[in-house]
Design a protein around this motif. Structure first.
Motif, mmCIF file in Angstrom:
data_model
loop_
_atom_site.group_PDB
_atom_site.id
_atom_site.type_symbol
_atom_site.label_atom_id
_atom_site.label_comp_id
_atom_site.label_asym_id
_atom_site.label_seq_id
_atom_site.Cartn_x
_atom_site.Cartn_y
_atom_site.Cartn_z
ATOM 1 N N THR A 8 9.298 -9.421 4.298
ATOM 2 C CA THR A 8 8.306 -10.367 4.807
ATOM 3 C C THR A 8 8.740 -10.940 6.148
ATOM 4 N N THR A 9 10.019 -11.231 6.278
ATOM 5 C CA THR A 9 10.539 -11.732 7.551
ATOM 6 C C THR A 9 10.324 -10.701 8.650
ATOM 7 N N VAL A 38 1.390 -15.180 2.724
ATOM 8 C CA VAL A 38 1.818 -14.292 3.803
ATOM 9 C C VAL A 38 0.649 -13.954 4.722
ATOM 10 N N LEU A 91 6.490 -17.233 -1.758
ATOM 11 C CA LEU A 91 6.060 -15.910 -1.318
ATOM 12 C C LEU A 91 4.949 -15.364 -2.205
ATOM 13 N N LEU A 122 12.055 -8.373 -0.892
ATOM 14 C CA LEU A 122 10.725 -8.849 -0.506
ATOM 15 C C LEU A 122 10.815 -9.874 0.611
ATOM 16 N N ARG A 123 11.763 -10.788 0.522
ATOM 17 C CA ARG A 123 11.874 -11.818 1.552
ATOM 18 C C ARG A 123 12.320 -11.222 2.883
ATOM 19 N N GLU A 142 1.105 -13.246 -1.693
ATOM 20 C CA GLU A 142 0.424 -12.447 -0.674
ATOM 21 C C GLU A 142 -0.551 -13.301 0.126
ATOM 22 N N ARG A 196 8.098 -8.354 8.667
ATOM 23 C CA ARG A 196 6.644 -8.253 8.888
ATOM 24 C C ARG A 196 6.153 -9.344 9.834
ATOM 25 N N ILE A 237 8.589 -19.309 4.486
ATOM 26 C CA ILE A 237 8.361 -18.267 3.489
ATOM 27 C C ILE A 237 8.936 -18.616 2.115
#
Length: 519
Positions: A348-349, A315, A310, A344-345, A312, A351, A307
């Motif tokens: 994302t992790t 991702v 980053l 955000l990171r 979209e 997610r 990641i």
């Protein structure tokens, strides 16, 4: 009349608006029951009471013919009018206590829950079961947030193991994610979901009977996986000594087979990870497009999700690649670069962990600390500066990697001055390596790639793959750092790639500084 016995395994929730046009809703209900549906909820938000009662009577003829309980959604009047087996209410509908008063003690009563507090209240208020959701995005609702298996597990863990309250998960449940949701949401208190509630995956399917058969099969497989893990009934793992002895063979096999690894990696380290993979003997494909992830999943042997970059589109590619890798039983390695550095990171992790099964997590202390927090493992908080951990690290790093691995049912590899790897049972410390590895960009990313290459040829033991992947690059680092032509990080970078290619398989056994960390 006593309360009917209920099997919650496969719970159909209807929606006329999503019903497949090739058949009536009543036909969908019957086909689904023939495919294995064990409980039916009639949910029709747009019908007035008279029309709702008429449809309910039609559906009830089918459910009673097959001895399957019928529940009515959010309309106690309809449930009483047709003498349904029970009802389901939402948090914004009639209260659970009032619904129980109206229905009486011998009817089934369920309530939707999305938080631990709502689950505990449902238990106290006399509900028979809770519908936990929304798990994933769905066509029937637009939730403010989705729980994923991690959130579902958090709710399960507040329900005592011996409580009579049953649990089903709802929201975006499909045949390709059911097994993972059931297996990964199992709580540390021994609670496993009692069933799955499905809308579109059944009523919207071309063949409702076949869709139900597939969903029920996946639920049972996930339930068995969770049961075996919670009861410790897993195949005995090779000892650490046996794993170490296998390393020369693993490297030789890797070079013979040259497995193809799909990298969704960051732009900074992409060239380095590709070169390191090639030098080791593997074959990289750097493909950050979601549209080709399904096709690639059929030909690659492993996947790396990094990641570091980053966007979209990156991702979305990771989510697609991971989903299809799971479907093809290809190992997934997650490198949560800088996971604790920004909101955000971290999001994302979370997610990614919610969207797929990750076989191996590789990160530094700060990244593993963030993941521990995401999945509900208690640990010290390790600060990050950009993508780097700062501070002295964990007081007991082996305990942290072991706890995270056990909770996520995966292998965790934490890199640092000393590297730690655990599968929740076996834990080792790796003391090989060179300081220059920490002074060049992408050295951690290269280790993730190395782990993925070994995982591709060690499908039955990802612990061995993670240890071998770290050890191979650390030995190459030691050899590169000892060369006379290395004057600093710049010359070390080129020498590092050379020494990865020059590794002798036997060196993984004779030069390894790997020690077992006892429980």
């Amino acid at each position: 009349m006593s309360k009917p016995a209920v099997d919650y395994s496969l719970y159909l929730v209807t929606d006329t608006g999503l019903n497949h046009p090739s058949r009536t809703l009543v036909q969908s209900v019957e086909d689904s029951i023939l495919g294995g549906v064990t409980l039916v909820q009639l949910r029709e938000k747009e019908l007035d009471t008279e029309a709702f009662i008429a449809l309910a009577r039609e559906v009830q003829v089918v459910t009673r013919k097959h001895n399957v309980p019928l529940l009515i959604n959010d309309n106690i009047e309809v449930a009483l009018a047709i003498d349904a087996e029970g009802a389901h209410v939402g948090q914004d509908d009639v209260s659970c206590v009032e619904a129980r008063r109206l229905l009486g003690p011998n009817k089934i009563l369920g309530i939707s829950t999305g938080t631990p507090e709502e689950a505990k209240k449902a238990l106290a208020d006399g509900a028979d079961y809770i519908g936990i959701g929304t798990c994933f995005m769905t066509q029937t609702k637009s939730p403010k947030r989705t729980l994923g298996p991690i959130g579902v597990r958090t709710i399960l863990e507040v329900i005592p193991a011996d409580a009579p309250l049953k649990t089903v998960v709802i929201g975006g449940i499909k045949h390709d994610n059911t097994r993972r949701v059931i297996a990964h949401s199992a709580g540390s208190n021994g609670r496993i979901l009692d069933g799955i509630a499905v809308v579109t995956g059944i009523v919207g399917a071309v063949d409702a009977k076949l869709a139900s058969e597939q969903l029920l099969s996946e639920f049972k497989a996930g339930f068995d996986m969770a049961s075996q893990r919670l009861q410790g009934k897993v195949a005995p793992a090779a000892s650490v000594e046996e794993v170490l002895k296998s390393f020369p063979r693993l490297l030789t096999t890797l070079r013979e087979k040259s497995p193809l690894t799909h990298h969704i990696s960051n732009y900074v380290a992409m060239n380095d990870t590709a070169n390191a993979t090639l030098a080791l003997g593997g074959s990289p494909i750097m493909a950050p497009s979601a549209s080709e992830a399904e096709d690639l999943s059929k030909v690659v042997s492993s996947v790396v999700l990094n990641i570091g970059t980053l966007t979209e589109s990156f991702v979305e590619c990771m989510l697609e690649a991971g989903k299809h890798a799971n479907a093809q039983a290809k190992p997934v390695v997650l490198d949560p670069v800088g996971a604790g550095a920004t909101t955000l990171r971290a999001a994302t992790t979370r997610r990614i962990l919610n969207a797929m099964h990750v076989d191996i997590i590789k990160g530094n202390a700060g990244e593993i600390s963030t993941i521990a927090g995401i999945i509900g493992c208690q640990s010290e908080s390790i600060a990050m500066r950009g993508v780097d951990s700062i501070g002295s690290g964990f007081t007991d790093p082996s305990a942290v990697v072991r706890a995270v691995a056990k909770r996520e049912n995966c292998v965790v590899a934490m890199t640092g001055v000393v590297d730690y790897v655990s599968d929740g049972v076996r834990t080792v410390a790796i003391e090989n390596g060179h300081p220059y590895q920490g002074r060049i960009t992408g050295s951690g990313c290269m280790i993730a790639s190395s782990i993925a290459s070994f995982a591709a040829i060690s499908p039955k033991d990802h612990f061995a793959a993670a240890v071998a992947g770290i050890l191979a690059l650390n030995l190459a680092g030691e050899h590169a750092g000892a060369r006379d032509d290395v004057r600093g990080p710049g010359t070390f970078r080129a020498a590092f790639i050379d020494e990865i290619a020059n590794l002798n398989p036997e060196q993984l056994l004779t030069e390894a500084k790997v020690r077992t960390v006892a429980l």
